[in-house]
Design an enzyme around this catalytic site. Structure first.
Site, PDB file in Angstrom:
ATOM      1  N   TYR A  86      25.494  41.382 -27.123  1.00 33.03           N
ATOM      2  CA  TYR A  86      26.493  41.122 -26.083  1.00 33.03           C
ATOM      3  C   TYR A  86      26.128  39.837 -25.356  1.00 33.03           C
ATOM      4  CZ  TYR A  86      29.444  41.848 -21.942  1.00 33.03           C
ATOM      5  OH  TYR A  86      30.373  41.710 -20.938  1.00 33.03           O
ATOM      6  N   ASP A  91      19.824  34.155 -25.724  1.00 31.39           N
ATOM      7  CA  ASP A  91      20.467  34.782 -24.572  1.00 31.39           C
ATOM      8  C   ASP A  91      19.432  35.713 -23.942  1.00 31.39           C
ATOM      9  OD1 ASP A  91      21.785  36.275 -22.736  1.00 31.39           O
ATOM     10  OD2 ASP A  91      23.438  36.880 -24.046  1.00 31.39           O
ATOM     11  N   LYS A 131      21.021  38.441 -14.450  1.00 32.88           N
ATOM     12  CA  LYS A 131      20.313  39.650 -14.023  1.00 32.88           C
ATOM     13  C   LYS A 131      19.081  39.350 -13.146  1.00 32.88           C
ATOM     14  CE  LYS A 131      22.727  42.378 -17.346  1.00 32.88           C
ATOM     15  NZ  LYS A 131      23.138  42.125 -18.706  1.00 32.88           N
TER      16      LYS A 131
HETATM   17  C1  PLP Z   1      24.508  41.428 -19.096  1.00 30.44           C
HETATM   18  C2  PLP Z   1      24.451  40.458 -20.195  1.00 30.44           C
HETATM   19  C3  PLP Z   1      25.326  39.361 -20.267  1.00 30.44           C
HETATM   20  C4  PLP Z   1      26.461  39.160 -19.305  1.00 30.44           C
HETATM   21  O1  PLP Z   1      26.048  38.956 -17.996  1.00 30.44           O
HETATM   22  P1  PLP Z   1      27.083  39.233 -16.789  1.00 30.44           P
HETATM   23  O2  PLP Z   1      26.334  38.809 -15.579  1.00 30.44           O
HETATM   24  O3  PLP Z   1      27.414  40.687 -16.845  1.00 30.44           O
HETATM   25  O4  PLP Z   1      28.276  38.381 -17.047  1.00 30.44           O
HETATM   26  C5  PLP Z   1      25.123  38.430 -21.264  1.00 30.44           C
HETATM   27  N1  PLP Z   1      24.132  38.575 -22.163  1.00 30.44           N
HETATM   28  C6  PLP Z   1      23.292  39.624 -22.142  1.00 30.44           C
HETATM   29  C7  PLP Z   1      22.202  39.714 -23.155  1.00 30.44           C
HETATM   30  C8  PLP Z   1      23.439  40.612 -21.174  1.00 30.44           C
HETATM   31  O5  PLP Z   1      22.624  41.675 -21.204  1.00 30.44           O
END
Ligand code: PLP
Length: 428
Positions: free
Chosen positions: A144, A239, A267
């Site tokens: 994701y 990511d 995060k």
């Molecule tokens: C949570 C997450 C996102 C998206 O971040 P948001 O602040 O919810 O837009 C992107 N990549 C990873 C790996 C994530 O866990």
């Protein structure tokens, strides 16, 4: 435990908010029932609107790595708020947090702050496309990267070469530039690169996957991606929205000693305020406006409250170098305890863990990619989730989510959790 007031609040919310929630993962669609409304939180615990105390294993999906209402973060936000909450002009604070982040994370010279992980990944891909002058990207099924159009592509039969949109509203034109690969499958990636020679701008990957449960990379997988990228003029985007400042001070690049070209954060970096960021070596970052041609902007980017929270969080992680070791030990203790009681109760399961990320899958086979993660028994997971909830333990309302361990958890909390897992798994 009773959740009557939460149910009432949810009914009110549903009238004016689609599905009653501002992010779908908060709904209880996969497990049944209605979401719990939180009133406050401190340390490892949340307190809901019915007065229940919940031990929290989600921690706002990652940010609260040092516990809820962590004092240095709260103080920093209060102090900053008194001085004005947004200026749309530069502040010294932005340079301070940027310099600290650059000093903590390997292989980055410059960093730009945005408001979410979604924005970070979306901007990183645009930057990679601008820099390489190529259009296509490779992403992995089950990873994701936020909800921007290019990433809402999932694997399905026949979708190995060209992605198909999995959300209405994503155009076929956008979907065709996202190629899908299987996680932990280098041959699959190599074949895609051969079939799309000189067309691929970037490979974006969760270097430890956390959005299909927790799936660490197989030995050699990340090294292989690095080599394929280097050999083919492709940028490797890590990511690290979930893993950054969590699995190590410098993230997965440090943990496995692998160099990414662009790194995305979110995060933890915001300490619980809306913050994302992306970073790279100067040569790449200088491609961004106002220095370079790739446009990226934000009215509230680098917001003083958000930067104050993020800086206090990063400073705490930077000063107490033992944090990551403590988190690792607590998580290993929890995983070993759960494994013991699940085995004793003859449950079919697999536990995946790395650092402070752990997930329980109700299937015996190793969980190494989206296909194997999808095999877990959801009926058992529902019983597990609701059983733990009755014991006052909150895990994510979906079998595809990782548990995030916070340093605020005590060994008493962990023992209580293991006993609850024992009790609940006797009812399967
Ligand atoms: C949570 C997450 C996102 C998206 O971040 P948001 O602040 O919810 O837009 C992107 N990549 C990873 C790996 C994530 O866990």
């Amino acid at each position: 435990m009773l959740y009557t007031r939460s149910s009432q609040l949810f009914a009110e919310a549903e009238k004016v908010i689609p599905g009653g929630v501002n992010s779908p993962v908060r709904a209880f669609k996969a497990v049944g029932g209605t979401p719990i409304f939180v009133k406050s939180a401190k340390g490892a615990y949340m307190y809901d609107e019915d007065g229940n105390r919940l031990i929290d294993y989600i921690n706002s999906w990652g940010p609260m790595i040092l516990g809820h209402a962590f004092e240095p973060v709260v103080q920093a936000v209060i102090e900053k708020a008194k001085l004005g909450t947004s200026f749309g002009m530069p502040t010294e604070l932005e340079t301070q947090i940027a310099a600290l982040a650059v000093s903590m994370v390997p292989n980055i010279d410059k960093i730009r702050f945005v408001n979410s992980g979604t924005e970070a990944c979306m901007s990183a891909v645009r930057l990679a496309r601008g820099f390489t002058k190529r259009d296509k990207i490779i992403k992995f099924a089950g990873c994701y990267h936020g909800h921007s159009d290019s990433f809402l592509i999932q694997a399905g039969s026949g979708a190995i070469t060209f992605g198909t949109p999995n959300s209405p509203g994503v155009t076929a034109g956008t979907a065709k530039d996202t190629l899908l690969a299987r996680y932990n499958d280098l041959e699959n990636v190599a074949a895609l690169i051969t079939a799309n020679k000189n067309e691929i701008a970037a490979i974006i990957v969760e270097p430890v996957a956390g959005n299909m449960g927790c799936i660490p990379p197989n030995k050699g997988f990340l090294e292989g991606l690095r080599q394929l990228c280097t050999d083919n003029g492709i940028l490797l985007i890590f990511d690290e929205v979930m893993t950054g400042f969590r699995l190590a001070r410098g993230g997965v690049q440090e943990l496995f000693n692998i160099t990414a070209d662009i790194v995305c954060f979110g995060k933890v970096i915001g300490g619980g305020l809306p913050v994302g960021a992306f970073a790279a070596r100067a040569e790449i970052m200088n491609y961004l406006a106002p220095l370079g041609p790739v446009y990226q902007a934000g009215t509230l980017s680098g917001n003083p409250l958000a930067m104050a929270a993020g800086l206090a969080m990063l400073q705490s992680l930077d000063t107490d170098r033992a944090i990551f070791q403590r988190l690792e030990e607590k998580t290993a203790y929890l995983a070993a305890g759960m494994e013991k009681v699940l085995k004793a109760n003859n449950v079919v399961f697999t536990i995946n863990r790395i650092g402070s990320m752990v997930s329980v899958h109700f299937d015996a086979a190793p969980v190494v990619d989206f296909q194997s993660a999808a095999k877990g028994d959801n009926e058992t997971f529902k019983k597990f989730f609701h059983g733990l909830l009755q014991e006052g333990i909150y895990i994510a309302p979906s079998a595809y989510e990782t548990w995030f361990i916070t340093d605020a958890l005590t060994y008493d909390d962990l023992d209580f959790t293991i006993q609850a897992v024992d009790k609940v798994s006797k009812t399967f």
